[in-house]
Structure formats: structure tokens, C-alpha cells
Design a protein around this motif. Structure first.
Motif, PDB file in Angstrom:
ATOM      1  N   ASN A  81       0.523  -1.086   0.300  1.00  0.00           N
ATOM      2  CA  ASN A  81       0.198  -0.060  -0.350  1.00  0.00           C
ATOM      3  C   ASN A  81       0.978   1.479   0.271  1.00  0.00           C
ATOM      4  OD1 ASN A  81      -2.742  -0.952  -0.558  1.00  0.00           O
ATOM      5  ND2 ASN A  81      -2.532  -1.861   1.909  1.00  0.00           N
ATOM      6  N   ASP A  82       2.144   1.305  -0.380  1.00  0.00           N
ATOM      7  CA  ASP A  82       2.656   2.368  -0.275  1.00  0.00           C
ATOM      8  C   ASP A  82       3.764   2.461  -2.224  1.00  0.00           C
ATOM      9  OD1 ASP A  82       5.205   4.270  -0.368  1.00  0.00           O
ATOM     10  OD2 ASP A  82       5.666   3.129   1.053  1.00  0.00           O
ATOM     11  N   PRO A  83       2.700   2.739  -2.499  1.00  0.00           N
ATOM     12  CA  PRO A  83       2.964   3.586  -4.760  1.00  0.00           C
ATOM     13  C   PRO A  83       4.436   4.023  -4.774  1.00  0.00           C
ATOM     14  CG  PRO A  83       2.099   4.766  -3.684  1.00  0.00           C
ATOM     15  CD  PRO A  83       1.392   3.819  -3.078  1.00  0.00           C
ATOM     16  N   GLU A  84       5.206   4.430  -3.347  1.00  0.00           N
ATOM     17  CA  GLU A  84       6.256   5.388  -3.757  1.00  0.00           C
ATOM     18  C   GLU A  84       7.210   4.525  -3.484  1.00  0.00           C
ATOM     19  OE1 GLU A  84       8.848   9.162  -1.871  1.00  0.00           O
ATOM     20  OE2 GLU A  84       7.265   8.339  -1.023  1.00  0.00           O
ATOM     21  N   GLU A  85       7.157   3.446  -2.293  1.00  0.00           N
ATOM     22  CA  GLU A  85       8.011   2.238  -1.598  1.00  0.00           C
ATOM     23  C   GLU A  85       8.197   1.769  -3.158  1.00  0.00           C
ATOM     24  OE1 GLU A  85      11.697   0.581  -0.298  1.00  0.00           O
ATOM     25  OE2 GLU A  85      10.993   2.389  -0.127  1.00  0.00           O
ATOM     26  N   ALA A  86       7.003   1.417  -3.811  1.00  0.00           N
ATOM     27  CA  ALA A  86       6.730   0.051  -4.507  1.00  0.00           C
ATOM     28  C   ALA A  86       7.925   0.750  -5.981  1.00  0.00           C
ATOM     29  CB  ALA A  86       5.470  -0.103  -5.152  1.00  0.00           C
ATOM     30  N   LEU A  87       7.945   1.789  -6.568  1.00  0.00           N
ATOM     31  CA  LEU A  87       8.593   2.315  -7.697  1.00  0.00           C
ATOM     32  C   LEU A  87       9.762   2.440  -7.498  1.00  0.00           C
ATOM     33  CD1 LEU A  87       8.374   3.514 -10.204  1.00  0.00           C
ATOM     34  CD2 LEU A  87       7.947   5.547  -9.149  1.00  0.00           C
ATOM     35  N   ASN A  88      10.339   3.177  -5.967  1.00  0.00           N
ATOM     36  CA  ASN A  88      11.875   2.943  -5.899  1.00  0.00           C
ATOM     37  C   ASN A  88      11.801   1.371  -5.975  1.00  0.00           C
ATOM     38  OD1 ASN A  88      11.722   4.863  -4.765  1.00  0.00           O
ATOM     39  ND2 ASN A  88      11.477   5.042  -3.846  1.00  0.00           N
ATOM     40  N   GLN A  89      11.481   0.010  -5.402  1.00  0.00           N
ATOM     41  CA  GLN A  89      11.962  -1.414  -5.375  1.00  0.00           C
ATOM     42  C   GLN A  89      11.983  -1.447  -7.095  1.00  0.00           C
ATOM     43  OE1 GLN A  89      11.481  -4.355  -2.595  1.00  0.00           O
ATOM     44  NE2 GLN A  89      10.771  -2.402  -1.033  1.00  0.00           N
ATOM     45  N   THR A  90      11.037  -1.332  -8.240  1.00  0.00           N
ATOM     46  CA  THR A  90      10.740  -1.715  -9.064  1.00  0.00           C
ATOM     47  C   THR A  90      12.381  -0.974  -9.465  1.00  0.00           C
ATOM     48  OG1 THR A  90       8.312  -1.277  -9.285  1.00  0.00           O
ATOM     49  CG2 THR A  90       9.634  -1.547 -10.852  1.00  0.00           C
ATOM     50  N   HIS A  91      13.137  -0.172  -9.412  1.00  0.00           N
ATOM     51  CA  HIS A  91      13.866   0.658 -10.096  1.00  0.00           C
ATOM     52  C   HIS A  91      15.121   0.025  -9.547  1.00  0.00           C
ATOM     53  CE1 HIS A  91      12.717   3.975 -12.243  1.00  0.00           C
ATOM     54  NE2 HIS A  91      12.400   4.634 -10.662  1.00  0.00           N
ATOM     55  N   THR A  92      15.094  -0.828  -8.592  1.00  0.00           N
ATOM     56  CA  THR A  92      16.564  -1.901  -7.585  1.00  0.00           C
ATOM     57  C   THR A  92      15.880  -3.094  -8.467  1.00  0.00           C
ATOM     58  OG1 THR A  92      15.811  -1.008  -5.852  1.00  0.00           O
ATOM     59  CG2 THR A  92      17.188  -2.699  -6.128  1.00  0.00           C
ATOM     60  N   LEU A  93      15.471  -3.154  -8.930  1.00  0.00           N
ATOM     61  CA  LEU A  93      14.985  -4.572  -9.763  1.00  0.00           C
ATOM     62  C   LEU A  93      15.519  -4.449 -10.840  1.00  0.00           C
ATOM     63  CD1 LEU A  93      13.848  -7.516  -9.649  1.00  0.00           C
ATOM     64  CD2 LEU A  93      11.730  -6.389 -10.413  1.00  0.00           C
ATOM     65  N   ASN A  94      15.090  -3.137 -11.507  1.00  0.00           N
ATOM     66  CA  ASN A  94      15.519  -3.229 -13.087  1.00  0.00           C
ATOM     67  C   ASN A  94      16.921  -3.284 -13.212  1.00  0.00           C
ATOM     68  OD1 ASN A  94      15.030  -2.084 -15.483  1.00  0.00           O
ATOM     69  ND2 ASN A  94      15.719  -0.697 -15.206  1.00  0.00           N
ATOM     70  N   LEU A  95      17.823  -2.570 -12.388  1.00  0.00           N
ATOM     71  CA  LEU A  95      19.346  -2.093 -11.804  1.00  0.00           C
ATOM     72  C   LEU A  95      19.632  -3.953 -12.373  1.00  0.00           C
ATOM     73  CD1 LEU A  95      19.330   0.754  -9.654  1.00  0.00           C
ATOM     74  CD2 LEU A  95      19.655   0.218 -12.609  1.00  0.00           C
ATOM     75  N   GLN A  96      18.974  -4.581 -11.635  1.00  0.00           N
ATOM     76  CA  GLN A  96      19.587  -5.916 -11.334  1.00  0.00           C
ATOM     77  C   GLN A  96      20.025  -6.703 -13.135  1.00  0.00           C
ATOM     78  OE1 GLN A  96      19.193  -8.563  -7.838  1.00  0.00           O
ATOM     79  NE2 GLN A  96      17.640  -6.578  -7.949  1.00  0.00           N
ATOM     80  N   PHE A  97      19.173  -6.569 -13.738  1.00  0.00           N
ATOM     81  CA  PHE A  97      19.015  -6.880 -15.130  1.00  0.00           C
ATOM     82  C   PHE A  97      20.557  -6.600 -15.814  1.00  0.00           C
ATOM     83  CE2 PHE A  97      13.893  -5.430 -15.352  1.00  0.00           C
ATOM     84  CZ  PHE A  97      14.032  -6.959 -13.891  1.00  0.00           C
ATOM     85  N   THR A  98      21.045  -7.761 -16.326  1.00  0.00           N
ATOM     86  CA  THR A  98      21.792  -7.672 -17.455  1.00  0.00           C
ATOM     87  C   THR A  98      21.859  -6.304 -18.513  1.00  0.00           C
ATOM     88  OG1 THR A  98      20.733  -9.233 -18.784  1.00  0.00           O
ATOM     89  CG2 THR A  98      22.722  -9.970 -17.005  1.00  0.00           C
ATOM     90  N   VAL A  99      20.883  -5.906 -18.557  1.00  0.00           N
ATOM     91  CA  VAL A  99      20.445  -4.987 -20.125  1.00  0.00           C
ATOM     92  C   VAL A  99      19.840  -3.908 -19.201  1.00  0.00           C
ATOM     93  CG1 VAL A  99      20.367  -3.636 -21.713  1.00  0.00           C
ATOM     94  CG2 VAL A  99      21.908  -5.755 -21.688  1.00  0.00           C
ATOM     95  N   PRO A 100      19.783  -3.274 -17.774  1.00  0.00           N
ATOM     96  CA  PRO A 100      18.663  -2.481 -17.669  1.00  0.00           C
ATOM     97  C   PRO A 100      17.911  -1.590 -18.524  1.00  0.00           C
ATOM     98  CG  PRO A 100      20.468  -2.294 -16.610  1.00  0.00           C
ATOM     99  CD  PRO A 100      21.018  -2.350 -17.568  1.00  0.00           C
ATOM    100  N   LEU A 101      16.719  -1.362 -18.327  1.00  0.00           N
ATOM    101  CA  LEU A 101      15.560  -0.467 -18.695  1.00  0.00           C
ATOM    102  C   LEU A 101      16.603   1.000 -18.888  1.00  0.00           C
ATOM    103  CD1 LEU A 101      12.083  -0.903 -18.484  1.00  0.00           C
ATOM    104  CD2 LEU A 101      12.741  -1.591 -20.068  1.00  0.00           C
ATOM    105  N   PRO A 102      16.534   1.903 -19.078  1.00  0.00           N
ATOM    106  CA  PRO A 102      16.835   3.833 -18.801  1.00  0.00           C
ATOM    107  C   PRO A 102      15.281   4.281 -17.858  1.00  0.00           C
ATOM    108  CG  PRO A 102      16.908   3.449 -21.416  1.00  0.00           C
ATOM    109  CD  PRO A 102      16.397   2.220 -21.237  1.00  0.00           C
ATOM    110  N   PHE A 103      16.410   4.700 -16.882  1.00  0.00           N
ATOM    111  CA  PHE A 103      15.347   5.097 -15.756  1.00  0.00           C
ATOM    112  C   PHE A 103      13.960   5.824 -16.095  1.00  0.00           C
ATOM    113  CE2 PHE A 103      14.611   7.921 -12.175  1.00  0.00           C
ATOM    114  CZ  PHE A 103      14.998   6.697 -11.117  1.00  0.00           C
ATOM    115  N   HIS A 104      13.408   6.781 -16.604  1.00  0.00           N
ATOM    116  CA  HIS A 104      12.245   7.242 -16.696  1.00  0.00           C
ATOM    117  C   HIS A 104      11.083   6.153 -17.813  1.00  0.00           C
ATOM    118  CE1 HIS A 104      14.537   7.490 -21.009  1.00  0.00           C
ATOM    119  NE2 HIS A 104      13.517   7.730 -21.294  1.00  0.00           N
TER     120      HIS A 104
END
Length: 439
Positions: free
Chosen positions: A275-298
Motif C-alpha cells: 500500500n505504498d506506491p512510492e516505495e513500490a516504484l523505488n524497489q522496481t527501479h532497484t530490480l531493474n538495475l539488476q538486469f544484465t541490460v536495465p531499462l532507462p530510468f525514465h
């Protein structure tokens, strides 16, 4: 570095606060400090390192995690030990006087609708109530979340913050300074008794207790049904989150072609769980950075924006009413496993490593394994012979045929062709196709 008297006292306060909360902890503890641009700078320490490191961190806006993690990364799916429950009271939003709030808690809440907390953190503006627990492992997270949200529900009238209920939450540490008003954060220690999570459940959530330990009786409508549904929903969202992370790990983080949908699902399920959309987005960014080829931040935010909108609809009574009238379980995304498997091209082998994102064939295979294990146990207890090899072969053959037919149907083949290739009668193929549709 020379430390003055006040700084030394504040360090002592912080060290004691950390010790009181985490002296018997296992795993990594996160210490976080807000930077000038409002983001968190985070480091992770073992309990025995924490006291020494705090002296380097203390100052404005310093926080520490209330639970621990099995690796140095503050994410829900990395929870190692659940050490506490908590509610953050933002009573200043209602212009309530702090002493009035504390008096009301003492006389109307503690020992009545909620247990008496171990620690009160006066955070500079609001008040955080902390209940220390006998440590429980991450598998208890759905129950922990149900109890956590029940405590929040009791305290909503005093400004309970629904965005501060996730297990990866950090709160201000005693001796630090709240930069919003320059106030020093202080902690009041009321007792050191460690609560058992199940005992709080039994004492304060009787509806959930009846659901977890059911007694045969006529079904009743009302609050019990609502609590049970919430508990089961938490379990499902958490299990799906873990499955998604497991899938990424199985693919060695090489998920190009699936990055957008993985981030979308992760953000949506995390919004529903925390129930915390801000924290959910932050953790989604963290997950993305673990990909071998991350998506651009925006691109992460753009590609997953609809996930937060769906979560908002899920929490909107009118949107839920309209969705139910149309025959849906409710607003938001109600995704079937088959759809998720199709989107992510989850293979048969990958499904064997997942707990909930599986199709009917995999469910059937697991049920057969459970049945076999149960029957073997019964036979050993009776001293009977082991299962006939013939029966086992027949079951395995049926499974193989189901797998083969499923793949051939995906290729657009007709039942007549399938029957010829597999050496089966058309009637038998038709029977197996019907079985596939059931699962």
C-alpha cells in the motif's frame, strides 16, 4: 574526529536504541540517511557492526530498518527475520496535541484493542509505536502483514499512516535530528517483553484465528470473511512477488524482451502488498538495475505507470462496484496464471521452481507427487509392497501425452494429426484435450 558532549550523548542514545531493538537479530540491518535531493543513501550492517557504524552516520534524518534481510539489500523479498510490528501516527496532520494522543492511547487503546508497545519513537512530528517480536522467518510474512494492517486499522483515527506498513520499513533512530523542524528524535522504552506473532493473532484478530484453524460450521457473512480474504490476498501477492524474482534469477537476470512486463507486474503486486506506491516504484527501479541490460530510468516509470493506476482503482469503492457488476472479482488487474505464463514465456522446467505461477499441468504433476508420497507412507506403515511399476508408468505416460498435446495445439495442429503422431485413437486425444481444458 573530536566529538562534543551533546554529540556523544546522541550517539549513546542511537546505540542503545539499535541494541534494544536488534541485539538478538540475525541478518543485515539497513541504516539510511536522506540526502539533500531527498533520496536515501543506504548501507547494510550485521548487528555486531551496527553500534560502531552509527557514530559515522548520526546527524539529520537518520533511519534504520525494523526487520532484517538475508542479503544487503532492503527489499520485501529479502526479509530474513520479522523482528517487530509498528504503526506510524501522523497525528500532527489533524493538529492533535501530542500529550492528548499519548493519554488517549494509554487509557483507551493499550491492552484493549492493541497490545502495549515496547518502544515509542517521538520522531519530531509524529509518534511511532513499536512492538518487538520473537523473531519469525520470512514465510510468516502474510500473517505478519495481516496483523500489521489490523493494528493500523485500530489507529487510523489517530493518524495511522497506511504507507508505513511494509516489512522493509525504516524509521528514525533516537539521537538523530528531524531536519523538518530541528527536533531531536527520542525513544521511550516501556518494556522488553517479546511478543509472539501468533499470540497477537489469537488475542487481537479472532476472525483470522478462526480462518487459520477452522472449525466446521455454517458459513457466516461479515467481518470474518473480509479479514480472511485480506489474509489470503496478502499470501497470493507475496507468493507471486517471490516467483517473479525467482524467475529473473533462473534466467540469470538476462530478461531483455520481458523487462517491461516484469517491472509492471512487480510494481503492481508490490503496491497491492505494501500500500505504498512510492516505495513500490523505488524497489522496481532497484530490480531493474539488476538486469544484465536495465531499462532507462525514465522508461521504468513510464512502462509501469498503469500498475499504480490499477492499484488506485483496486482501492476505490466505486471502481470496485463497477468491476463487480461487470462480473470481475474487483477493480485492478485480476490476472490468471495462464496469462502471466504466456506473457513471460515461462517454461515447464521454470514452473517447477515456482510456487504459484504455474499452469494446470504442473499442478496436476505436483498433486500426483503428493499423492504418491502419501500412498508410499501409508504402505510403509502397513508393511505393504511398493507401488506397482505398471501404475506408475501409466500415469507418467498420461502426463507425457498431456505435455505433448499441449505443445502441438499451440502449433495449430489438429486432433487427427496429433493422434497419428502419438499413436493414439482420436477419441483418446479428444479426452485428453478436454482434461487440459479443465486444469
Amino acid at each position: 574526529m573530536k566529538i562534543d558532549g551533546n554529540s556523544a550523548k546522541n550517539i549513546d542514545k542511537a546505540v542503545y536504541h539499535a541494541w534494544f531493538h536488534h541485539h538478538d537479530s540475525d541478518g543485515w540491518i539497513t541504516v539510511a540517511k536522506k540526502t539533500e535531493n531527498g533520496t536515501f543513501k543506504q548501507f547494510h550492517f550485521k548487528p555486531q557492526e551496527l553500534a560502531e557504524e552509527l557514530s559515522k552516520w548520526l546527524g539529520e534524518d537518520v533511519y534504520f530498518s525494523q526487520n532484517t534481510f538475508y542479503k544487503p539489500q532492503r527489499k520485501i523479498e529479502n526479509i530474513r527475520q520479522l523482528k517487530s510490528l509498528y504503526v506510524d501516527l501522523d497525528f500532527y496532520l489533524f493538529n492533535y496535541d501530542p500529550s492528548w494522543v499519548l493519554g488517549k492511547l494509554e487509557h483507551e487503546y493499550f491492552g484493549e484493542s492493541i497490545p502495549e508497545p515496547n518502544i515509542l519513537i517521538f520522531s519530531g512530528q509524529g509518534l511511532v509505536l513499536i512492538w518487538l517480536l520473537d523473531p519469525v522467518p520470512y514465510k510468516a510474512l502474510p500473517l505478519w502483514q495481516a496483523v500489521q494492517n489490523h493494528l493500523l486499522e485500530q489507529l487510523k483515527g489517530l493518524g495511522g499512516d497506511p504507507k508505513a506498513t511494509d516489512a522493509a520499513r525504516v524509521f528514525r533512530i533516537a539521537g538523530s535530528i528531524n531536519s523538518k523542524n530541528g527536533a531531536e528524535v527520542r525513544a521511550e522504552y516501556r518494556h522488553d517483553y517479546k511478543y509472539e506473532l501468533r499470540q497477537i493473532q489469537f488475542d487481537y484478530l479472532p476472525e483470522l484465528n478462526e480462518a487459520v484453524n477452522p472449525v466446521p460450521q455454517k458459513k457466516k457473512r461479515g467481518r470474518k470473511k473480509k479479514v480472511v480474504q485480506l489474509f489470503n490476498t496478502y499470501k497470493l501477492h507475496y507468493a507471486r512477488l517471490l516467483d517473479l524474482v525467482k524467475l529473473v534469477e533462473l534466467r540469470n537476470y538476462e530478461v531483455t524482451g520481458y523487462r517491461e512486463i516484469i517491472c509492471f507486474l512487480y510494481r503492481y503486486w508490490l503496491c497491492c502488498y505494501t500500500n505504498d506506491p512510492e516505495e513500490a516504484l523505488n524497489q522496481t527501479h532497484t530490480l531493474n538495475l539488476q538486469f544484465t541490460v536495465p531499462l532507462p530510468f525514465h522508461e521504468v516509470e513510464r512502462a509501469t505507470r498503469s500498475a499504480e493506476k490499477a492499484w488506485e482503482a483496486r482501492n476505490n469503492e466505486e471502481a470496485n462496484r463497477i468491476a463487480i457488476e461487470k462480473g470481475y472479482p474487483g477493480a485492478g488487474y485480476n490476472l490468471r496464471n495462464s496469462k502471466i505464463i504466456d506473457w513471460l514465456d515461462i517454461t515447464r522446467e521454470e514452473q517447477r521452481h515456482l510456487s504459484t505461477i504455474i499452469d494446470g499441468v504442473e499442478k496436476r504433476r505436483r498433486k500426483r507427487e503428493r499423492d504418491r508420497a502419501y500412498q508410499e507412507k501409508r504402505r510403509r506403515e502397513r508393511g505393504d509392497m511398493t507401488r506397482s511399476e505398471y501404475i506408475k508408468q501409466q500415469h507418467d505416460r498420461t502426463d507425457n501425452h498431456l505435455f505433448a498435446i499441449q505443445e502441438m495445439l499451440k502449433q495449430g495442429m489438429k486432433q487427427k494429426e496429433i493422434a497419428k503422431i502419438l499413436g493414439l485413437s482420436k477419441g483418446r486425444v479428444s479426452q485428453l484435450v478436454k482434461e487440459l481444458k479443465k486444469v
